[in-house]
Scaffold this active site. Structure first.
Site, PDB file in Angstrom:
ATOM      1  N   SER A  60       3.266   4.244   1.259  1.00 22.50           N
ATOM      2  CA  SER A  60       4.414   3.681   1.979  1.00 22.50           C
ATOM      3  C   SER A  60       5.324   4.778   2.520  1.00 22.50           C
ATOM      4  CB  SER A  60       5.223   2.779   1.045  1.00 22.50           C
ATOM      5  OG  SER A  60       4.467   1.659   0.671  1.00 22.50           O
TER       6      SER A  60
HETATM    7  N1  SAH Z   1       2.797   0.960  -3.422  1.00 23.93           N
HETATM    8  C1  SAH Z   1       2.022   1.832  -2.542  1.00 23.93           C
HETATM    9  C2  SAH Z   1       1.642   1.128  -1.273  1.00 23.93           C
HETATM   10  C3  SAH Z   1       0.181   0.978  -1.170  1.00 23.93           C
HETATM   11  S1  SAH Z   1      -0.372   0.060   0.245  1.00 23.93           S
HETATM   12  C4  SAH Z   1       2.795   3.100  -2.265  1.00 23.93           C
HETATM   13  O1  SAH Z   1       3.761   3.374  -2.934  1.00 23.93           O
HETATM   14  O2  SAH Z   1       2.423   3.866  -1.400  1.00 23.93           O
HETATM   15  C5  SAH Z   1      -0.599  -1.536  -0.456  1.00 23.93           C
HETATM   16  C6  SAH Z   1      -1.624  -1.688  -1.529  1.00 23.93           C
HETATM   17  O3  SAH Z   1      -1.738  -3.081  -1.821  1.00 23.93           O
HETATM   18  C7  SAH Z   1      -3.042  -1.233  -1.167  1.00 23.93           C
HETATM   19  O4  SAH Z   1      -3.456  -0.257  -2.083  1.00 23.93           O
HETATM   20  C8  SAH Z   1      -3.882  -2.497  -1.273  1.00 23.93           C
HETATM   21  O5  SAH Z   1      -5.191  -2.288  -1.778  1.00 23.93           O
HETATM   22  C9  SAH Z   1      -3.062  -3.335  -2.230  1.00 23.93           C
HETATM   23  N2  SAH Z   1      -3.323  -4.765  -2.173  1.00 23.93           N
HETATM   24  C10 SAH Z   1      -3.545  -5.564  -1.106  1.00 23.93           C
HETATM   25  N3  SAH Z   1      -3.765  -6.833  -1.491  1.00 23.93           N
HETATM   26  C11 SAH Z   1      -3.695  -6.841  -2.853  1.00 23.93           C
HETATM   27  C12 SAH Z   1      -3.815  -7.862  -3.854  1.00 23.93           C
HETATM   28  N4  SAH Z   1      -4.081  -9.131  -3.542  1.00 23.93           N
HETATM   29  N5  SAH Z   1      -3.695  -7.493  -5.145  1.00 23.93           N
HETATM   30  C13 SAH Z   1      -3.421  -6.208  -5.511  1.00 23.93           C
HETATM   31  N6  SAH Z   1      -3.271  -5.222  -4.606  1.00 23.93           N
HETATM   32  C14 SAH Z   1      -3.402  -5.516  -3.297  1.00 23.93           C
END
Ligand code: SAH
Length: 212
Positions: A60
């Site tokens: 993010s």
């Molecule tokens: N929190 C992270 C952001 C990662 S992007 C940061 O700090 O950078 C969002 C994440 O959500 C991805 O890794 C994706 O695989 C996950 N994601 C998407 N759908 C999901 C679900 N249904 N359950 C768990 N994770 C999910």
């Protein structure tokens, strides 16, 4: 490259964009974002942008992490916090320094494993991890004072609302690919009060199957 100056410049940007909580700014200042990135991208770690982490996912944008964290910190207790979408663990690291206990769920196993490694490296131990579909929350560990979702569903999953403690807050981007609103929902008894905080762009929250 990962010098104190580039980090301070990022902090200045966050303040310019309206982040005020000293608690949140201090944690953002001391959390090394470069360790969450592949070597080839580490030199861009203190730019205020989302960057690829593989598996079609992103780390993010620092401003968005700061904004979501500030909204949660300002609005009530932080004893038990659930994060949906661990990714490589950057937001988790920020939360773990402000909450008593963080629970985090990710559907892509290699990303969850990488997050575990990164967070261990930082010495953060108040985190419990789960490889699962986070749209269902984590009922066995609820109710939560706060839930943060870092991927966007088209509609708020009922399970997440149900797992909020009374007075608990859910912060979640909601919408399709090109237009999402960042919402803060507070549970008051059996009622839910909703506020729109910002316009954002997150990867979609995928419902159903997990990925090994
Ligand atoms: N929190 C992270 C952001 C990662 S992007 C940061 O700090 O950078 C969002 C994440 O959500 C991805 O890794 C994706 O695989 C996950 N994601 C998407 N759908 C999901 C679900 N249904 N359950 C768990 N994770 C999910």
């Amino acid at each position: 490259m990962t010098s104190q100056r580039t980090r301070e410049r990022l902090l200045g940007r966050l303040m310019d964009q309206g982040i005020q909580s000293m608690e949140v700014l201090d944690v953002m200042r001391s959390t090394p974002r470069h360790i969450f990135l592949d070597e080839a991208l580490a030199h861009r770690a203190y730019e205020d942008v989302a960057l690829p982490i593989g598996h079609n996912q992103t780390i993010s944008q620092p401003y968005v992490v700061a904004k979501m964290t500030e909204a949660i910190v300002k609005s009530g207790p932080m004893d038990r916090v659930l994060e949906i979408g661990t990714g490589c663990g950057y937001q988790t690291a920020v939360l773990a320094q402000l909450a008593k206990k963080v629970f985090t769920v990710e559907r892509i196993k290699p990303l969850l494993d990488r997050a575990k490694k990164n967070l261990k490296l930082l010495g953060l131990r108040n985190i419990e991890f789960k490889h699962d579909d986070g749209s269902l929350g984590w009922a066995e560990r609820g109710p939560f004072d706060a839930i943060i979702t870092t991927a966007a569903p088209r509609q708020i999953p009922a399970e997440l609302l149900e797992q909020l403690a009374d007075g608990g807050r859910l912060i979640i981007p909601v919408g399709g690919d090109e237009h999402q609103e960042l919402k803060l929902v507070r549970r008051v008894g059996s009622e839910y009060e909703e506020h729109i905080l910002d316009r954002v762009r997150f990867v979609p929250l995928l419902i159903g199957q997990v990925q090994g």
